[in-house]
Write a protein that holds these residues in place. Structure first.
Motif, PDB file in Angstrom:
ATOM      1  N   LEU A 291      18.239  17.032  10.228  1.00  0.00           N
ATOM      2  CA  LEU A 291      17.755  18.926  10.015  1.00  0.00           C
ATOM      3  C   LEU A 291      17.843  19.462   9.154  1.00  0.00           C
ATOM      4  O   LEU A 291      16.955  20.924   9.169  1.00  0.00           O
ATOM      5  CB  LEU A 291      19.350  18.984  10.408  1.00  0.00           C
ATOM      6  CG  LEU A 291      19.084  18.109  11.913  1.00  0.00           C
ATOM      7  CD1 LEU A 291      21.004  18.102  12.930  1.00  0.00           C
ATOM      8  CD2 LEU A 291      18.838  18.445  13.189  1.00  0.00           C
ATOM      9  N   GLU A 292      17.981  19.582   8.006  1.00  0.00           N
ATOM     10  CA  GLU A 292      17.865  20.201   6.741  1.00  0.00           C
ATOM     11  C   GLU A 292      16.251  20.487   6.638  1.00  0.00           C
ATOM     12  O   GLU A 292      16.189  21.526   6.157  1.00  0.00           O
ATOM     13  CB  GLU A 292      18.269  20.305   5.575  1.00  0.00           C
ATOM     14  CG  GLU A 292      20.159  20.574   5.807  1.00  0.00           C
ATOM     15  CD  GLU A 292      20.971  19.995   4.107  1.00  0.00           C
ATOM     16  OE1 GLU A 292      20.521  18.722   4.515  1.00  0.00           O
ATOM     17  OE2 GLU A 292      21.948  20.126   4.122  1.00  0.00           O
ATOM     18  N   LEU A 293      16.049  19.096   6.208  1.00  0.00           N
ATOM     19  CA  LEU A 293      14.534  19.576   6.095  1.00  0.00           C
ATOM     20  C   LEU A 293      14.035  20.026   7.682  1.00  0.00           C
ATOM     21  O   LEU A 293      12.469  20.456   7.128  1.00  0.00           O
ATOM     22  CB  LEU A 293      13.709  18.139   6.805  1.00  0.00           C
ATOM     23  CG  LEU A 293      14.024  17.223   5.136  1.00  0.00           C
ATOM     24  CD1 LEU A 293      13.445  15.449   5.536  1.00  0.00           C
ATOM     25  CD2 LEU A 293      13.419  18.067   4.178  1.00  0.00           C
ATOM     26  N   VAL A 294      14.403  20.014   9.408  1.00  0.00           N
ATOM     27  CA  VAL A 294      13.354  20.846   9.340  1.00  0.00           C
ATOM     28  C   VAL A 294      13.740  22.094   9.324  1.00  0.00           C
ATOM     29  O   VAL A 294      12.727  23.306  10.277  1.00  0.00           O
ATOM     30  CB  VAL A 294      13.856  20.053  11.240  1.00  0.00           C
ATOM     31  CG1 VAL A 294      13.429  21.588  12.329  1.00  0.00           C
ATOM     32  CG2 VAL A 294      13.848  18.638  11.751  1.00  0.00           C
ATOM     33  N   LEU A 295      14.672  22.833   9.368  1.00  0.00           N
ATOM     34  CA  LEU A 295      14.867  23.851   8.802  1.00  0.00           C
ATOM     35  C   LEU A 295      14.257  24.321   7.734  1.00  0.00           C
ATOM     36  O   LEU A 295      13.618  25.539   8.270  1.00  0.00           O
ATOM     37  CB  LEU A 295      16.683  24.284   8.426  1.00  0.00           C
ATOM     38  CG  LEU A 295      16.788  25.675   7.925  1.00  0.00           C
ATOM     39  CD1 LEU A 295      16.817  26.847   8.768  1.00  0.00           C
ATOM     40  CD2 LEU A 295      18.710  25.642   6.946  1.00  0.00           C
ATOM     41  N   GLU A 296      13.708  23.792   6.928  1.00  0.00           N
ATOM     42  CA  GLU A 296      13.261  24.179   5.602  1.00  0.00           C
ATOM     43  C   GLU A 296      11.747  24.586   6.140  1.00  0.00           C
ATOM     44  O   GLU A 296      10.828  25.363   6.082  1.00  0.00           O
ATOM     45  CB  GLU A 296      12.874  23.457   4.237  1.00  0.00           C
ATOM     46  CG  GLU A 296      14.343  23.242   3.869  1.00  0.00           C
ATOM     47  CD  GLU A 296      14.125  24.594   2.810  1.00  0.00           C
ATOM     48  OE1 GLU A 296      13.433  25.625   2.680  1.00  0.00           O
ATOM     49  OE2 GLU A 296      15.887  25.130   3.030  1.00  0.00           O
ATOM     50  N   GLY A 297      11.080  23.285   6.448  1.00  0.00           N
ATOM     51  CA  GLY A 297       9.582  23.262   7.848  1.00  0.00           C
ATOM     52  C   GLY A 297       9.699  24.880   8.584  1.00  0.00           C
ATOM     53  O   GLY A 297       8.866  25.419   8.389  1.00  0.00           O
ATOM     54  N   LEU A 298      10.426  24.442   9.233  1.00  0.00           N
ATOM     55  CA  LEU A 298      10.371  26.023   9.959  1.00  0.00           C
ATOM     56  C   LEU A 298      10.973  27.256   9.472  1.00  0.00           C
ATOM     57  O   LEU A 298       9.584  28.736   9.909  1.00  0.00           O
ATOM     58  CB  LEU A 298      11.984  26.482  10.801  1.00  0.00           C
ATOM     59  CG  LEU A 298      11.529  27.386  12.223  1.00  0.00           C
ATOM     60  CD1 LEU A 298      10.783  27.685  13.153  1.00  0.00           C
ATOM     61  CD2 LEU A 298      13.719  27.429  12.686  1.00  0.00           C
ATOM     62  N   VAL A 299      11.470  27.483   7.917  1.00  0.00           N
ATOM     63  CA  VAL A 299      11.801  29.068   6.862  1.00  0.00           C
ATOM     64  C   VAL A 299      10.007  28.818   6.975  1.00  0.00           C
ATOM     65  O   VAL A 299       9.659  30.015   6.845  1.00  0.00           O
ATOM     66  CB  VAL A 299      12.490  28.645   6.162  1.00  0.00           C
ATOM     67  CG1 VAL A 299      11.867  29.995   4.571  1.00  0.00           C
ATOM     68  CG2 VAL A 299      13.814  29.131   6.713  1.00  0.00           C
ATOM     69  N   SER A 300       9.572  27.944   6.328  1.00  0.00           N
ATOM     70  CA  SER A 300       8.095  27.847   5.992  1.00  0.00           C
ATOM     71  C   SER A 300       6.834  27.863   6.781  1.00  0.00           C
ATOM     72  O   SER A 300       6.293  29.143   6.326  1.00  0.00           O
ATOM     73  CB  SER A 300       7.909  26.318   5.078  1.00  0.00           C
ATOM     74  OG  SER A 300       8.001  26.065   3.777  1.00  0.00           O
ATOM     75  N   HIS A 301       7.064  28.057   7.804  1.00  0.00           N
ATOM     76  CA  HIS A 301       6.272  28.119   9.422  1.00  0.00           C
ATOM     77  C   HIS A 301       6.513  29.705   9.439  1.00  0.00           C
ATOM     78  O   HIS A 301       5.028  30.658   9.446  1.00  0.00           O
ATOM     79  CB  HIS A 301       6.566  27.481  10.358  1.00  0.00           C
ATOM     80  CG  HIS A 301       6.108  27.270  12.173  1.00  0.00           C
ATOM     81  ND1 HIS A 301       5.115  27.475  11.804  1.00  0.00           N
ATOM     82  CD2 HIS A 301       5.833  28.704  12.647  1.00  0.00           C
ATOM     83  CE1 HIS A 301       3.944  27.478  13.171  1.00  0.00           C
ATOM     84  NE2 HIS A 301       4.800  28.274  13.474  1.00  0.00           N
ATOM     85  N   LEU A 302       7.333  30.783   9.611  1.00  0.00           N
ATOM     86  CA  LEU A 302       7.505  31.866   9.886  1.00  0.00           C
ATOM     87  C   LEU A 302       6.791  32.413   8.871  1.00  0.00           C
ATOM     88  O   LEU A 302       6.874  33.371   8.518  1.00  0.00           O
ATOM     89  CB  LEU A 302       9.229  32.231  10.249  1.00  0.00           C
ATOM     90  CG  LEU A 302       9.644  31.526  10.871  1.00  0.00           C
ATOM     91  CD1 LEU A 302      11.806  31.108  11.392  1.00  0.00           C
ATOM     92  CD2 LEU A 302       9.538  31.405  12.390  1.00  0.00           C
ATOM     93  N   ALA A 303       7.663  32.458   7.309  1.00  0.00           N
ATOM     94  CA  ALA A 303       7.255  32.791   6.140  1.00  0.00           C
ATOM     95  C   ALA A 303       5.879  33.100   5.928  1.00  0.00           C
ATOM     96  O   ALA A 303       4.945  34.051   5.501  1.00  0.00           O
ATOM     97  CB  ALA A 303       7.652  31.848   4.850  1.00  0.00           C
ATOM     98  N   MET A 304       4.681  31.709   6.817  1.00  0.00           N
ATOM     99  CA  MET A 304       3.445  31.955   6.604  1.00  0.00           C
ATOM    100  C   MET A 304       2.586  32.844   8.159  1.00  0.00           C
ATOM    101  O   MET A 304       1.647  33.144   7.921  1.00  0.00           O
ATOM    102  CB  MET A 304       2.868  30.367   6.926  1.00  0.00           C
ATOM    103  CG  MET A 304       3.176  29.633   5.262  1.00  0.00           C
ATOM    104  SD  MET A 304       2.255  28.309   5.582  1.00  0.00           S
ATOM    105  CE  MET A 304       3.068  27.032   6.591  1.00  0.00           C
TER     106      MET A 304
END
Length: 196
Positions: A158-171
């Motif tokens: 779940l923490e990895l998914v959160l980090e991936g989501l943050v990166s997705h949104l940041a891009m």
């Protein structure tokens, strides 16, 4: 000289944090010079550093605020809900999701490049991991969480998914179609009963 009330000190601290958040988001950690922090907060360096020892302490205070807000949501509704709220509005409740994402991305960048910051951050981010693990344990006890995978693995997932989501949104990638993706994430950790 009259004493300043605690309410005034708290309001001033909040003013500094709010201004600094947009400054860090706009200019990055290194680019958030003292002059820019003064402009963003509307306060002098003396006023800013009366409340925070240095720029890193100010930045960590912002990140801690984010962790505290997310920890509350996790304890009540789980980490996937934090992600859903991130899609609909920034966890800070502010008007600019990019400000929160900017802080989060600066945390990620500094974790990669600064071992001293990494050590300081590890202490401050632990409550989110603990809250996620505890929520998952409660869900397992209630029979709602899959029992074929260790809770520590599900927490890391779940923490990895959160980090991936943050990166997705940041891009700046589209986010309006990610709710079904979070449905899949949620289904992945749920217990599936036979015949259902």
């Amino acid at each position: 000289m009259p004493r300043v009330s605690q309410d005034h000190l708290d309001a001033r601290r909040r003013q500094i944090l709010d201004g600094a958040r947009s400054c860090f988001a706009r200019h990055g950690y290194e680019g958030a010079t003292v002059r820019r922090l003064e402009e963003a907060t509307g306060l002098s360096r003396g006023a800013i550093f009366h409340h925070f020892r240095d720029k890193e302490s100010l930045f960590l205070a912002l990140a801690e605020d984010d962790v505290a807000r997310m920890t509350e949501v996790v304890a009540e509704q789980g980490l996937v809900q934090v992600m859903r709220e991130l899609l609909s509005a920034p966890p800070t409740g502010g008007d600019h999701p990019a400000d929160w994402l900017g802080t989060r991305l600066e945390v990620s960048r500094r974790l990669r490049t600064d071992p001293v910051f990494r050590a300081r951050w590890a202490e401050r981010s632990e409550p989110l991991t603990v809250a996620t693990r505890n929520r998952l344990l409660r869900q397992r006890e209630a029979g709602n969480l899959r029992d074929d995978v260790d809770v520590s693995v599900l927490t890391a997932f779940l923490e990895l998914v959160l980090e991936g989501l943050v990166s997705h949104l940041a891009m700046g990638l589209p986010a309006d179609d990610l709710d079904p993706v979070l449905d899949v994430v949620e289904e992945t950790v749920r217990r599936h009963r036979r015949g259902s």
